[in-house]
Enzyme design. Structure first.
Site, PDB file in Angstrom:
ATOM      1  N   GLY A  97       0.812  -1.201   0.000  1.00 38.15           N
ATOM      2  CA  GLY A  97       0.000   0.000   0.000  1.00 38.15           C
ATOM      3  C   GLY A  97       0.850   1.256   0.000  1.00 38.15           C
ATOM      4  O   GLY A  97       1.940   1.292   0.587  1.00 38.15           O
ATOM      5  N   LYS A 106       5.863  -8.063   2.428  1.00 43.75           N
ATOM      6  CA  LYS A 106       5.630  -7.819   3.847  1.00 43.75           C
ATOM      7  C   LYS A 106       4.455  -8.673   4.319  1.00 43.75           C
ATOM      8  O   LYS A 106       3.478  -8.855   3.598  1.00 43.75           O
ATOM      9  CB  LYS A 106       5.329  -6.338   4.111  1.00 43.75           C
ATOM     10  CG  LYS A 106       6.456  -5.415   3.693  1.00 43.75           C
ATOM     11  CD  LYS A 106       6.228  -3.975   4.166  1.00 43.75           C
ATOM     12  CE  LYS A 106       4.923  -3.368   3.692  1.00 43.75           C
ATOM     13  NZ  LYS A 106       4.782  -3.343   2.213  1.00 43.75           N
ATOM     14  N   GLY A 166       1.943   5.097   0.978  1.00 43.32           N
ATOM     15  CA  GLY A 166       1.942   5.784   2.260  1.00 43.32           C
ATOM     16  C   GLY A 166       3.128   5.467   3.132  1.00 43.32           C
ATOM     17  O   GLY A 166       3.262   6.026   4.229  1.00 43.32           O
ATOM     18  N   HIS A 167       4.014   4.557   2.674  1.00 41.04           N
ATOM     19  CA  HIS A 167       5.194   4.170   3.462  1.00 41.04           C
ATOM     20  C   HIS A 167       6.489   4.680   2.847  1.00 41.04           C
ATOM     21  O   HIS A 167       7.564   4.178   3.161  1.00 41.04           O
ATOM     22  CB  HIS A 167       5.252   2.648   3.585  1.00 41.04           C
ATOM     23  CG  HIS A 167       4.014   2.025   4.134  1.00 41.04           C
ATOM     24  ND1 HIS A 167       3.492   2.385   5.357  1.00 41.04           N
ATOM     25  CD2 HIS A 167       3.175   1.090   3.614  1.00 41.04           C
ATOM     26  CE1 HIS A 167       2.394   1.683   5.575  1.00 41.04           C
ATOM     27  NE2 HIS A 167       2.171   0.907   4.531  1.00 41.04           N
ATOM     28  N   HIS A 184       0.482   0.793   9.609  1.00 34.46           N
ATOM     29  CA  HIS A 184      -0.794   1.317   9.123  1.00 34.46           C
ATOM     30  C   HIS A 184      -1.581   1.963  10.265  1.00 34.46           C
ATOM     31  O   HIS A 184      -2.762   2.281  10.102  1.00 34.46           O
ATOM     32  CB  HIS A 184      -1.648   0.200   8.511  1.00 34.46           C
ATOM     33  CG  HIS A 184      -0.964  -0.559   7.439  1.00 34.46           C
ATOM     34  ND1 HIS A 184      -0.301  -1.747   7.675  1.00 34.46           N
ATOM     35  CD2 HIS A 184      -0.830  -0.312   6.120  1.00 34.46           C
ATOM     36  CE1 HIS A 184       0.212  -2.205   6.542  1.00 34.46           C
ATOM     37  NE2 HIS A 184      -0.083  -1.341   5.580  1.00 34.46           N
ATOM     38  N   ASP A 226      -1.320  -8.382   1.066  1.00 31.59           N
ATOM     39  CA  ASP A 226      -0.081  -8.491   0.295  1.00 31.59           C
ATOM     40  C   ASP A 226       0.265  -9.944   0.022  1.00 31.59           C
ATOM     41  O   ASP A 226       0.620 -10.327  -1.109  1.00 31.59           O
ATOM     42  CB  ASP A 226       1.072  -7.824   1.045  1.00 31.59           C
ATOM     43  CG  ASP A 226       0.981  -6.310   1.083  1.00 31.59           C
ATOM     44  OD1 ASP A 226      -0.018  -5.767   0.578  1.00 31.59           O
ATOM     45  OD2 ASP A 226       1.902  -5.679   1.616  1.00 31.59           O
TER      46      ASP A 226
END
Length: 342
Positions: A56, A107, A58-59, A222, A112
């Site tokens: 996702g 991960k 945002g990291h 998250h 995922d």
């Protein structure tokens, strides 16, 4: 919510466009219905194992910021905190396969794992691309959560991508590169502490409420709950909390005992909104605490490497090192987020 946006809907696409504009050695492949991927502009050398990761958005800089010589060949971004889809992952694998196969670095989050597994199956059935998977599960904060079965995958992803990526650049086999990734993961442990929640562009408000005098101990990337919510503590106490959890693992010897000759690669990563000055304070405290146990930091990273949008906080990652891992760590790398030796 105050963010530099055009719209919440275009957040990922606009950010990827900026990544490619800032780094001409990268390209964003956006054709097709399944979503974009980031890849090296130069084609994979024939006979070189390719590395593909993703997750996702945002990291950042994980994962797109680690695409380049010495690390990933491609990265698949999902929407914010949402897994990439199998077709997207498969397209990336096909695009960067140099004939020697592809290693998926995944991960340990349920979405995922399932989507990369499906992409690997499609690759075997439909394209003939050989795939090996390395699962990263280094977070010692919780064993199981609503997001995972088993430990979550966090900071060790950087170590896996760097060290396995260096071995791939040497031209080693698919099995050897995958085995090295698994070895690095087995040698690595992480733990994170948050001072604030993050705010996703689509939601427009913090993901959870955290009083001014409290911190989330063992938080996920998250914003998942950790081990406990405790009163705000000093940097020294925060570092001790994190390292006590990490060093409780048998990998680093008996808990609380001084070690003889243990060497580690250490990373203190901000979670997105923590000033570098504060990260250095945490690293100083961590280095002092490790020295008290005769654990030597032989390589280090301090900065934003695995983040959670605008969360204030930090994660600690240790990888027990040996001569071979250090040689691969020191090998040349040229990505937006890591660069040395070239």
């Amino acid at each position: 919510m105050k963010k530099f946006l055009n719209s919440a809907e275009s957040f990922v696409a606009d950010s990827l466009a900026g990544l490619a504009a800032a780094h001409p050695a990268l390209r964003v492949q956006a054709e097709g219905p399944d979503g974009p991927f980031v890849a090296r502009r130069a084609a994979t050398q024939p006979g070189k194992v390719a590395l593909v990761s993703g997750g996702g958005y945002g990291h950042e800089p994980l994962h797109g910021g680690f695409v380049g010589v010495g690390m990933l060949d491609a990265a698949c971004p999902g929407e914010v905190f949402t897994s990439p889809v199998p077709g997207q992952i498969l397209a990336a694998a096909q695009a960067v396969d140099g004939g020697a196969g592809v290693v998926f670095v995944v991960k340990n989050y349920t979405g995922d794992v399932l989507n990369f597994q499906m992409a690997a199956e499609l690759a075997a059935e439909d394209t003939g691309v050989a795939v090996e998977t390395v699962l990263v599960d280094d977070d010692v904060a919780v064993r199981d959560s609503t997001w995972t079965a088993g430990r979550r995958g966090t900071g060790a992803t950087v170590f896996v991508e760097k060290i396995a990526g260096a071995l791939a650049e040497r031209g080693e086999s698919l099995a050897d590169v995958a085995d090295m990734g698994r070895r690095v993961n087995a040698n690595s442990r992480s733990f994170a502490v948050a001072l604030t929640a993050c705010t996703t562009p689509a939601n427009g408000k913090p993901g959870f409420l955290l009083p001014e005098d409290e911190m989330e101990v063992g938080v996920g990337i998250h914003g998942e709950p950790g081990r406990s919510r405790e009163k705000l503590a000093s940097a020294r106490e925060v570092a001790a909390l994190a390292l006590d959890a990490i060093l409780a693992e048998p990998l680093f010897g008996a808990q609380g005992e001084r070690q003889d000759g243990v060497e580690v690669i250490a990373m203190v990563s901000g979670l997105g909104a923590t000033p570098l000055s504060e990260l250095y304070i945490l690293f100083h405290e961590a280095s002092r605490l490790l020295a008290e146990r005769d654990i030597s930091i032989v390589r280090s990273l301090v900065g934003n490497y695995v983040t959670s949008l605008d969360m204030a906080g930090a994660s600690f990652t240790l990888c027990r090192a040996d001569d071979e891992l250090l040689e691969l760590w020191d090998a040349p790398v040229n990505t937006p987020a890591l660069r040395w030796g070239l």
